[in-house]
Design an enzyme around this catalytic site. Structure first.
Site, PDB file in Angstrom:
ATOM      1  N   GLY A  77      -2.572  -1.897  -7.068  1.00 53.22           N
ATOM      2  CA  GLY A  77      -1.593  -2.693  -7.114  1.00 53.22           C
ATOM      3  C   GLY A  77      -1.648  -4.017  -8.110  1.00 53.22           C
TER       4      GLY A  77
ATOM      5  N   HIS B 207       0.863  -1.180   0.021  1.00 54.09           N
ATOM      6  CA  HIS B 207       0.072  -0.034   0.029  1.00 54.09           C
ATOM      7  C   HIS B 207       0.904   1.366  -0.012  1.00 54.09           C
ATOM      8  CE1 HIS B 207      -2.898  -3.074   2.208  1.00 54.09           C
ATOM      9  NE2 HIS B 207      -3.504  -2.548   1.136  1.00 54.09           N
TER      10      HIS B 207
ATOM     11  N   ARG C 281      -3.734 -10.207   4.227  1.00 53.37           N
ATOM     12  CA  ARG C 281      -4.047 -11.676   4.554  1.00 53.37           C
ATOM     13  C   ARG C 281      -2.799 -12.349   4.902  1.00 53.37           C
ATOM     14  NH1 ARG C 281      -8.601 -10.712   0.384  1.00 53.37           N
ATOM     15  NH2 ARG C 281     -10.471 -10.909   1.760  1.00 53.37           N
TER      16      ARG C 281
END
Ligand code: PAF
Length: 291
Positions: free
Chosen positions: A155, A45, A195
């Site tokens: 992304g 990010h 995750r």
């Protein structure tokens, strides 16, 4: 030497306040960049934030765990929510605004409009996660309408998502440029993902089969292998060395249409989704055969 940037982004929670601030930014002729996220921010990010900082004057990072892109039985409830750490991370890379809307601010009572993107949303993730891209396209369009950025950053890790968004922006005449930034990996090759936080140390080790299988696909192509079925089969063999790995798909596809390819004659996307210890991981790699 430059001091690191450490000023906290302004935290905005309502659309009205966001619009008021950004109207002022626009009046000054400044360019606005949007980095849409679901929080639990990592270097992937932050690389998008840096890309926005490099070409925009005001970077807005939205943090919103969008319920409509999770299917029944998926991880909406346990998705990591780490707002304080996220704001710290954004302070370090100098994002100007963090837009953190409450649920009621995004999906108001009576919400009944959804964005359905066609063919590019159908295979791969679309097949495994019905309704996922409808939720993604809807929230991204809403965020684009709320922020009105000049550029929005996504992304390559979510390659299909980026294509879906590009298609939507093109089809619905949304006045924004879409940038797709490279996948950021751990030193051992694991693609960064919020995750990954679910993985036990052992599952984390087993997860390396995803990037290893993509690496193998690249090697095979460099060695002259052009048969997509053979390459996918060799990738599968790598994945199955990880105990209990459940393969959702391994595919070699056209990078623009996501249609399967039989023979590698030009740029090809190798992409896969695998569950390791109940954590669903995705990864991909653009393969360019040498002539
Ligand atoms: O990639 C994500 O984190 C999400 O799908 C997005 C684009 C922020 C929409 O909720």
């Amino acid at each position: 030497m430059n001091n690191p940037v450490t000023s906290h982004p302004k935290l905005v929670t309502s659309v009205a306040q966001l619009r008021e601030i950004l109207a002022g930014v626009r009046r000054e002729g400044k360019r606005i960049g949007l980095v849409p996220t679901m929080g639990a921010l990592h270097e992937g990010h932050l690389s998008l934030v840096r890309a926005s900082k490099a070409e925009c004057d005001c970077t807005v990072v939205s943090i919103y765990v969008n319920p409509s892109q999770f299917g029944p039985g998926e991880d909406l409830d346990r998705y990591p929510r780490t707002l304080e750490a996220d704001l710290e991370a954004l302070a370090c890379c100098g994002a100007e605004l963090a837009f953190v809307p409450a649920d009621g601010e995004v999906y108001r009572a009576g919400h009944a409009t959804w964005v359905e993107v066609g063919s590019v949303a159908e295979p791969l993730e679309g097949r495994c996660r019905p309704g996922h891209f409808r939720g993604v396209a809807t929230i991204v369009l809403k965020l684009l309408n709320m922020v009105g950025p000049n550029v929005a950053y996504f992304g390559q890790k979510d390659y299909q998502q980026a294509l879906v968004i590009r298609r939507m922006v093109e089809d619905l005449d949304v006045p924004v440029e879409i940038r797709i930034c490279p996948i950021i990996r751990e030193p051992d090759g694991l693609a960064l993902s919020s995750r990954n936080a679910y993985l036990s140390p052992d599952a984390r080790r087993r997860s390396l089969v995803l990037c290893k299988s993509l690496h193998l696909a690249g090697e095979l192509i460099d060695q002259g292998q052009r048969n997509a079925r053979v390459i996918a089969q060799r990738m599968r063999q790598v994945i199955t060395t990880a105990e209990d790995a459940q393969i959702d798909y391994i595919a070699l596809v056209d990078p623009n249409t996501l249609e399967p390819v039989d023979e590698i004659t030009g740029p090809t996307l190798a992409t896969l989704a695998v569950k390791i210890e109940n954590t669903r991981l995705i990864d991909n790699c653009l393969l360019e055969p040498k002539r």
